[in-house]
Design a protein around this motif. Structure first.
Motif, PDB file in Angstrom:
ATOM      1  N   LEU A 226       0.837  -1.200   0.000  1.00  0.00           N
ATOM      2  CA  LEU A 226       0.000   0.000   0.000  1.00  0.00           C
ATOM      3  C   LEU A 226       0.873   1.251   0.000  1.00  0.00           C
ATOM      4  N   ALA A 227       1.912   1.255   0.828  1.00  0.00           N
ATOM      5  CA  ALA A 227       2.816   2.404   0.879  1.00  0.00           C
ATOM      6  C   ALA A 227       3.505   2.615  -0.472  1.00  0.00           C
ATOM      7  N   HIS A 228       3.915   1.520  -1.098  1.00  0.00           N
ATOM      8  CA  HIS A 228       4.565   1.604  -2.416  1.00  0.00           C
ATOM      9  C   HIS A 228       3.629   2.255  -3.429  1.00  0.00           C
ATOM     10  N   TYR A 229       2.374   1.868  -3.414  1.00  0.00           N
ATOM     11  CA  TYR A 229       1.383   2.448  -4.332  1.00  0.00           C
ATOM     12  C   TYR A 229       1.218   3.951  -4.058  1.00  0.00           C
ATOM     13  N   GLN A 230       1.131   4.321  -2.784  1.00  0.00           N
ATOM     14  CA  GLN A 230       0.928   5.727  -2.441  1.00  0.00           C
ATOM     15  C   GLN A 230       2.132   6.578  -2.851  1.00  0.00           C
ATOM     16  N   VAL A 231       3.351   6.039  -2.660  1.00  0.00           N
ATOM     17  CA  VAL A 231       4.556   6.801  -2.974  1.00  0.00           C
ATOM     18  C   VAL A 231       4.808   6.854  -4.469  1.00  0.00           C
ATOM     19  N   ARG A 232       4.727   5.694  -5.139  1.00  0.00           N
ATOM     20  CA  ARG A 232       5.114   5.619  -6.550  1.00  0.00           C
ATOM     21  C   ARG A 232       4.003   6.036  -7.502  1.00  0.00           C
ATOM     22  N   GLN A 233       2.761   5.679  -7.189  1.00  0.00           N
ATOM     23  CA  GLN A 233       1.654   5.984  -8.100  1.00  0.00           C
ATOM     24  C   GLN A 233       0.952   7.292  -7.754  1.00  0.00           C
ATOM     25  N   LYS A 234       0.871   7.603  -6.483  1.00  0.00           N
ATOM     26  CA  LYS A 234       0.174   8.820  -6.049  1.00  0.00           C
ATOM     27  C   LYS A 234       1.126   9.976  -5.759  1.00  0.00           C
ATOM     28  N   ASN A 235       2.446   9.695  -5.867  1.00  0.00           N
ATOM     29  CA  ASN A 235       3.471  10.731  -5.667  1.00  0.00           C
ATOM     30  C   ASN A 235       3.384  11.411  -4.295  1.00  0.00           C
ATOM     31  N   ARG A 236       3.036  10.619  -3.289  1.00  0.00           N
ATOM     32  CA  ARG A 236       2.992  11.147  -1.930  1.00  0.00           C
ATOM     33  C   ARG A 236       4.349  10.946  -1.258  1.00  0.00           C
ATOM     34  N   LYS A 237       4.660  11.803  -0.308  1.00  0.00           N
ATOM     35  CA  LYS A 237       5.922  11.714   0.404  1.00  0.00           C
ATOM     36  C   LYS A 237       5.857  10.601   1.457  1.00  0.00           C
ATOM     37  N   PRO A 238       6.994   9.915   1.698  1.00  0.00           N
ATOM     38  CA  PRO A 238       7.011   8.890   2.749  1.00  0.00           C
ATOM     39  C   PRO A 238       6.528   9.416   4.100  1.00  0.00           C
ATOM     40  N   SER A 239       6.858  10.674   4.412  1.00  0.00           N
ATOM     41  CA  SER A 239       6.442  11.261   5.684  1.00  0.00           C
ATOM     42  C   SER A 239       4.930  11.433   5.773  1.00  0.00           C
ATOM     43  N   VAL A 241       2.879   9.159   4.318  1.00  0.00           N
ATOM     44  CA  VAL A 241       2.296   7.837   4.083  1.00  0.00           C
ATOM     45  C   VAL A 241       2.491   6.863   5.231  1.00  0.00           C
ATOM     46  N   TYR A 242       3.648   6.916   5.889  1.00  0.00           N
ATOM     47  CA  TYR A 242       4.007   5.813   6.779  1.00  0.00           C
ATOM     48  C   TYR A 242       3.024   5.621   7.929  1.00  0.00           C
ATOM     49  N   LEU A 243       2.500   6.717   8.497  1.00  0.00           N
ATOM     50  CA  LEU A 243       1.554   6.589   9.602  1.00  0.00           C
ATOM     51  C   LEU A 243       0.230   5.983   9.150  1.00  0.00           C
ATOM     52  N   GLU A 244      -0.192   6.322   7.930  1.00  0.00           N
ATOM     53  CA  GLU A 244      -1.477   5.843   7.430  1.00  0.00           C
ATOM     54  C   GLU A 244      -1.417   4.393   6.978  1.00  0.00           C
ATOM     55  N   THR A 245      -0.219   3.831   6.866  1.00  0.00           N
ATOM     56  CA  THR A 245      -0.097   2.449   6.397  1.00  0.00           C
ATOM     57  C   THR A 245       0.389   1.507   7.490  1.00  0.00           C
ATOM     58  N   GLY A 246       0.265   1.934   8.749  1.00  0.00           N
ATOM     59  CA  GLY A 246       0.501   1.017   9.854  1.00  0.00           C
ATOM     60  C   GLY A 246       1.891   1.014  10.441  1.00  0.00           C
ATOM     61  N   PHE A 247       2.760   1.963  10.034  1.00  0.00           N
ATOM     62  CA  PHE A 247       4.113   2.024  10.586  1.00  0.00           C
ATOM     63  C   PHE A 247       4.175   3.102  11.665  1.00  0.00           C
ATOM     64  N   GLU A 248       5.016   2.860  12.678  1.00  0.00           N
ATOM     65  CA  GLU A 248       5.062   3.752  13.823  1.00  0.00           C
ATOM     66  C   GLU A 248       6.138   4.825  13.719  1.00  0.00           C
ATOM     67  N   ASN A 249       7.201   4.583  12.951  1.00  0.00           N
ATOM     68  CA  ASN A 249       8.211   5.633  12.776  1.00  0.00           C
ATOM     69  C   ASN A 249       8.782   5.570  11.363  1.00  0.00           C
ATOM     70  N   LEU A 250       9.258   6.727  10.914  1.00  0.00           N
ATOM     71  CA  LEU A 250       9.690   6.876   9.521  1.00  0.00           C
ATOM     72  C   LEU A 250      10.956   6.079   9.223  1.00  0.00           C
ATOM     73  N   SER A 251      11.870   5.996  10.185  1.00  0.00           N
ATOM     74  CA  SER A 251      13.116   5.265   9.950  1.00  0.00           C
ATOM     75  C   SER A 251      12.843   3.784   9.697  1.00  0.00           C
ATOM     76  N   HIS A 252      11.992   3.198  10.509  1.00  0.00           N
ATOM     77  CA  HIS A 252      11.667   1.783  10.318  1.00  0.00           C
ATOM     78  C   HIS A 252      10.942   1.573   8.993  1.00  0.00           C
TER      79      HIS A 252
END
Length: 271
Positions: A226-239, A241-252
């Motif tokens: 899901l994160a890959h789709y949001q970043v690559r297809q929707k051109n969203r920044k990792p910062s 996306v990561y919270l909305e896709t179930g990750f707790e911190n950006l580094s991880h």
């Protein structure tokens, strides 16, 4: 002071996030009626993302999965008044007041945006002076305020009884359908089991049978896809996306993304 919460009663509180955003994957045991005094809230569900601002009111149904992101805005902290509509109080209410016809019809749980209706705003704003008393609100007064709120909700939101007067606990449902809709929520396995009507042991057994892998491995892969789709297809920044896709911190998130796909989320493919 980054975060403060004040209770004037077990079922009525005021929260304040001064200088940082707050994120949580939530599953409430009670219905929550929320009046946003200042700041902004984003609610992420399986199918939709909603944004509400200062002055808005919303209702979170119990047993509903969502990601909640609270932000300060316009130089003001995120401040809200929250009222718990517990099953006990709602049962007492509906013993005295008949529910509308058809309230038991099966429905998908979703939060309700209630805008800035003057009746509801007046009801919740009337609680604010009590927070200055620095003492507990007597239960009799709290009960009156909660009953008033229920009356207002039923007056301005036709069909709300489908939520408030439904006291059923989650039953056993199709595990595959549920997980495909809700994998982005970072919940303990016990909660996923509960919401699908299973013990933890039965949940893990049924999951392995359905997906041929463990829940944790499957969840990580689905969230990264899901994160890959949001970043690559929707051109969203990792910062973003990561919270909305179930990750707790950006580094991880960045580490897991690169391990899964062979390149960092900010890296140009082929560079």
């Amino acid at each position: 002071m980054a975060y403060q919460i004040e209770y004037i009663h077990n079922d009525i509180k005021r929260s304040c996030f001064e200088d940082r955003f707050f994120k949580a994957d939530v599953l409430f045991e009670d219905h929550l009626l929320v009046w946003l005094i200042s700041g902004e809230t984003r609610i992420v569900q399986a199918d939709n993302t909603y944004t509400v601002g200062a002055g808005d009111t919303l209702l979170f149904p119990r047993h509903m999965l969502a990601t909640v992101l609270n932000y300060p805005k316009d130089g003001l902290p995120h401040r809200s008044v929250v009222m718990h509509l517990t099953t006990t109080r709602l049962k007492e209410y509906y013993e005295k007041n008949e529910a509308s016809p058809g309230h038991t019809v099966a429905h998908q749980l979703t939060f309700q945006t209630l805008g800035q209706h003057p009746l509801l705003k007046s009801c919740l704003a009337s609680l604010v002076p009590y927070f200055d008393l620095k003492e507990q609100l007597p239960d009799a007064i709290a009960a009156l305020k909660i009953e008033e709120a229920i009356h207002v909700l039923r007056a301005i939101a036709p069909g709300i009884d489908r939520h408030l007067a439904n006291f059923a606990e989650p039953g056993k449902i199709n595990l595959v359908n549920f997980m495909e809709r809700n994998y982005m929520f970072n919940m303990p396995m016990e909660k996923f089991g509960y919401l699908t009507g299973r013990s933890l042991t039965t949940f893990k057994r049924d999951f392995k049978k359905a997906f041929q892998t463990t829940p944790q491995k499957w969840l990580t892969r689905k969230r990264l896809e899901l994160a890959h789709y949001q970043v690559r297809q929707k051109n969203r920044k990792p910062s973003e996306v990561y919270l909305e896709t179930g990750f707790e911190n950006l580094s991880h998130f960045n580490y897991a993304f690169k391990r899964q796909f062979g390149y960092a989320p900010t890296e140009e493919i082929g560079s």
